[in-house]
Scaffold this active site. Structure first.
Site, PDB file in Angstrom:
ATOM      1  N   GLY A 199     -12.016  27.963   2.226  1.00 13.31           N
ATOM      2  CA  GLY A 199     -12.102  28.498   3.435  1.00 13.31           C
ATOM      3  C   GLY A 199     -13.142  29.272   3.609  1.00 13.31           C
ATOM      4  O   GLY A 199     -14.153  28.460   3.839  1.00 13.31           O
ATOM      5  N   HIS A 251     -14.051  15.860   0.380  1.00 14.67           N
ATOM      6  CA  HIS A 251     -14.096  17.391   0.152  1.00 14.67           C
ATOM      7  C   HIS A 251     -12.833  17.701  -0.797  1.00 14.67           C
ATOM      8  O   HIS A 251     -12.746  18.405  -1.584  1.00 14.67           O
ATOM      9  CB  HIS A 251     -14.335  18.234   1.411  1.00 14.67           C
ATOM     10  CG  HIS A 251     -14.510  19.520   1.137  1.00 14.67           C
ATOM     11  ND1 HIS A 251     -15.464  20.306   0.653  1.00 14.67           N
ATOM     12  CD2 HIS A 251     -13.659  20.608   1.161  1.00 14.67           C
ATOM     13  CE1 HIS A 251     -15.526  21.292   0.503  1.00 14.67           C
ATOM     14  NE2 HIS A 251     -14.429  21.723   1.067  1.00 14.67           N
ATOM     15  N   ASP A 305     -18.580  13.837   0.680  1.00 15.90           N
ATOM     16  CA  ASP A 305     -18.207  15.105   1.389  1.00 15.90           C
ATOM     17  C   ASP A 305     -19.689  15.778   1.697  1.00 15.90           C
ATOM     18  O   ASP A 305     -20.509  15.575   0.775  1.00 15.90           O
ATOM     19  CB  ASP A 305     -17.675  16.227   0.541  1.00 15.90           C
ATOM     20  CG  ASP A 305     -17.768  17.647   1.163  1.00 15.90           C
ATOM     21  OD1 ASP A 305     -17.686  17.773   2.315  1.00 15.90           O
ATOM     22  OD2 ASP A 305     -17.473  18.521   0.245  1.00 15.90           O
ATOM     23  N   SER A 323     -13.971  24.265  -2.958  1.00 10.39           N
ATOM     24  CA  SER A 323     -14.504  24.421  -1.836  1.00 10.39           C
ATOM     25  C   SER A 323     -14.998  26.105  -2.070  1.00 10.39           C
ATOM     26  O   SER A 323     -15.504  26.367  -2.988  1.00 10.39           O
ATOM     27  CB  SER A 323     -13.891  24.368  -0.550  1.00 10.39           C
ATOM     28  OG  SER A 323     -14.664  24.655   0.686  1.00 10.39           O
ATOM     29  N   TYR A 324     -14.378  27.014  -1.006  1.00  8.85           N
ATOM     30  CA  TYR A 324     -14.663  28.390  -1.353  1.00  8.85           C
ATOM     31  C   TYR A 324     -14.059  29.072  -2.519  1.00  8.85           C
ATOM     32  O   TYR A 324     -14.259  30.094  -3.093  1.00  8.85           O
ATOM     33  CB  TYR A 324     -14.142  29.168  -0.157  1.00  8.85           C
ATOM     34  CG  TYR A 324     -14.915  30.445   0.170  1.00  8.85           C
ATOM     35  CD1 TYR A 324     -16.226  30.612   0.133  1.00  8.85           C
ATOM     36  CD2 TYR A 324     -14.155  31.820  -0.127  1.00  8.85           C
ATOM     37  CE1 TYR A 324     -16.889  32.072   0.094  1.00  8.85           C
ATOM     38  CE2 TYR A 324     -14.782  33.076  -0.307  1.00  8.85           C
ATOM     39  CZ  TYR A 324     -16.328  33.020  -0.177  1.00  8.85           C
ATOM     40  OH  TYR A 324     -16.903  33.957  -0.109  1.00  8.85           O
TER      41      TYR A 324
END
Lengths: 466, 466
Positions: B87, B439, B382, B182-183
């Protein structure tokens, strides 16, 4: 002289057909001998198909094979589209018609499947195997194969066209388009140029040309490969660096053609090939490859096929089997001359690979200036002639000939989804990508390709509305 | 104090379970209150599932929600894998468990479909919604949400882990892996680092971490975007030029975070956004997007769905519906605190976006030096955190800490096809792409992702044999 015979025959045929058209309205004068009654295993269709030979050199018995598919509906009012595959030396009938945009594709058990996105929904499709030595086209005089050039190909293609129109005279009045892919980036513009030049003796309505993943400029096209491979994860940073410092793709290709590969170029090519492996289709970097039957069986059994595939990557093998059947060849009025087997790409032709360096981009500029529409499109999964180079070249051409952008770079749609990106210049030159498409775009993205064709034939920009 | 209560409870439970294990062999001491009897609409399964809350701040009633799925077979001998989505502020239970690598995915008509490639085939999977304010996790004291940082997140995650292991003491002996995407390129290494630091009081067998399309280095990761968009055809040559000369992605992002976007950056961003359009999923540049129900119906009717899709791009919408059902929340022992609706990404959390610039790559170097395996992988479709940046960073890290390449860059296989590319350094650090993956790699390429996990857990290189 064959050409005269054809012409006089045509004149009579044309007269008769005009007469008959006046009477019954739905008859034509096309050669009965070339009419295909039905192809083995084909589903029922309502349109007509023709196939056969056009002699292009009467003295040396050199003849080009064609397959002509009339439009599914209203052929008289639909455009005529010539399709040429590349190579140089690969078959337009095999690849173009039976794998890409023709009405049928070989399926399992030797049957033909209907292609729901066949280009004959929009046009009368003429597939030409060119030059002689390719597919079913031949030269009885084998010395012809010794060194075939772009010039020879274009000249033979022009003669083919003249004589084909003599056989199918009604089509001379239809809008005419020349299309093709890959090395047809040479074939198509070179033929179109001759068609224009000969337009005093030979009158057709050439409205436009369309080129898919075409070779237009040797250096730009070849050297886009490394960018593409690197950005798509097929080669490492260090190998990309080798391309940029030690030996780029155009240099490697040039050395290969000259048969003298330097140690530096060999090294870069070896590292790159080993990173990419033999198990990736460089003409579609995300597509699966066709497995051997034994491996396929295991694959199917473990039910993994559906997860990544929605196109038949083994269609090429089925094609070779199909076009080598005697009954198929008979139905197509095709014969094998000087070869024992039909091949997707020629096994006898010695094409002059130095011709790869002939720039064809300037020809596109000429067409645009003559009011002939030009479309260049890229299947965006192709690393061999990648979108990167084609997009750059079309943009550079537009700048050079002073065309303004009339539709800025942006997405186009098919079936409510983004089908690719497009840019249009001066309403006459356009560039488009087909998203998720291979080098053979209509094979892997048939629905998107058909929409692209439709817009091209109508001279309209691709739809940028969902 | 909750932590003490948990610990003493655990000691007794642990003793009893050991005793019972000696007698019947197949019992555990896990919290009955957290046991899921069955999720609404789920197919029959043989493994156990648990879900519930772990308080991480007793004074302020802050609790993190988890969903724990035991391995399909032999859970005791399988590793324990913690999964964190990114996020910052997105749900690991929603996205990770119910869209990516958990045992079920929401289907039509509110039923759950079995995921044939669930990661619980290889591991006991623990999904954590973190920090408080994400998914079902909450803080009764709303001021907590005012400015949450990486430091707070990591600290709360550590407390969660300590207390979770107290609830599930048998799992403390299993091999332990922290994974995410991701984050989670921040969350995972930062948590792993705290786990190592606290290893005197809190003993787990941390063997490795795996990060998918992770944010590791702000500048490198952000600025790979333009390369990716350009090379994949999403932006024009001229827009690429704007990125390279006027305003690159990291500058734009930095300005956005500071709330002061310059005219130059705004211009580049506008041009780029308009070229890409809203109809492309930047987390998977070739995947279709979920259409509105009306558009979907037309799409399905015209039978175009199958041509390009083999993953359910609308699963996210179904997920929101499913996790907002009262019976589902009840079955999960989840409650909504301070929000009226479960959301995929937090609507209450104010995360400190300046934390995006905290480099986490050096932490990976620390783990490697401590003998903890590190895998960085990229779904290659991605454009947001593209393979280009991740590949470069892992290679740079290997160089910096003096690791030699033990498996050179090359393809790896799954199900007889190329599943991606991989490079391994010193048998402890590795990089891999997953071909055709978004992603959220396990969502779009579940089979390939599962094979990747398997190799990672076993500490083996990905298979480079067909």
């Amino acid at each position: 002289m064959m050409i005269l015979i054809h012409k006089s025959h045509t004149m009579i045929a044309s007269f008769v057909s005009t007469l008959l058209l006046l009477i019954v309205g739905v008859v034509n004068s096309y050669p009965e001998g070339d009419k295909i009654s039905s192809l083995p295993g084909q589903p029922r269709v309502t349109f007509q198909q023709y196939a056969g030979y056009i002699t292009v050199d009467d003295n040396h018995d050199r003849a080009l094979f064609y397959y002509f598919v009339e439009a599914e509906s209203n052929p008289a009012s639909k455009p005529l589209v010539l399709w040429l595959n590349g190579g140089p030396g690969c078959s337009s009938v095999g690849v173009g018609a039976f794998v890409e945009n023709g009405p049928f594709r070989p399926g399992d058990n030797n049957i033909l499947l209907k292609n729901d996105y066949s280009w004959n929904k929009e046009a009368n499709m003429l597939y030409l195997e060119s030059p002689a030595g390719v597919g079913f086209s031949y030269s009885s005089n084998k010395s012809f194969y010794d060194l075939v050039t772009d010039e020879i190909t274009a000249r033979d293609n022009l003669i083919f066209l003249e004589r084909w129109f003599a056989k199918f005279p009604e089509y001379a009045k239809n809008d005419f388009f020349i299309t093709g892919e890959s090395y047809a980036g040479h074939y198509v513009p070179q033929l179109a140029f001759l068609v224009i030049q000969s337009n005093t003796t030979f009158n057709v309505n050439l409205k436009g040309i369309a080129l898919g993943n075409p070779l237009l400029d040797f250096n730009v096209d070849m050297n886009s490969e490394a960018d593409y491979l690197w950005s798509h994860g097929l080669i490492s940073d260090s190998t990309y660096e080798l391309y940029n410092t030690i030996c780029n793709s155009s240099q490697y290709m040039r050395e290969s053609i000259d048969g003298k590969i330097s140690a530096d170029c060999a090294r870069v090519n070896n590292v790159s090939s080993s990173e990419i492996s033999d198990y990736v289709d460089q003409y579609d970097v995300t597509l699966d490859v066709c497995l051997s039957p034994a491996k396929q069986q295991v694959y199917m059994l473990t039910n993994q096929m559906h997860a990544t595939q929605n196109v038949d990557v083994c269609v090429g093998d089925k094609l070779v089997v199909y076009l080598n059947r005697k009954d198929v060849q008979q139905a197509l009025h095709a014969r094998l001359v000087g070869v024992t087997k039909w091949s997707t790409c020629s096994t006898v032709l010695n094409y002059d690979y130095h011709n790869l360096e002939i720039p064809t981009l300037p020809l596109l500029g000429t067409f645009v200036e003559l009011g002939i529409r030009v479309l260049v499109y890229s299947g965006d999964q192709d690393s061999v002639i990648p979108l990167i180079g084609s997009r750059f070249l079309v943009n550079a051409l537009a700048k050079e000939i002073g065309l303004n952008t009339t539709v800025p770079y942006g997405v186009w749609f098919q079936g409510k989804q983004v089908a690719g990106w497009t840019q249009e210049y001066g309403k006459i030159l356009s560039y488009a990508t087909i998203r998720g498409a291979s080098h053979e775009a209509p094979f892997s993205q048939p629905a998107r390709s058909l929409v692209l064709l439709q817009a091209f034939l109508q001279g309209k920009p691709l739809s940028n509305n969902i």
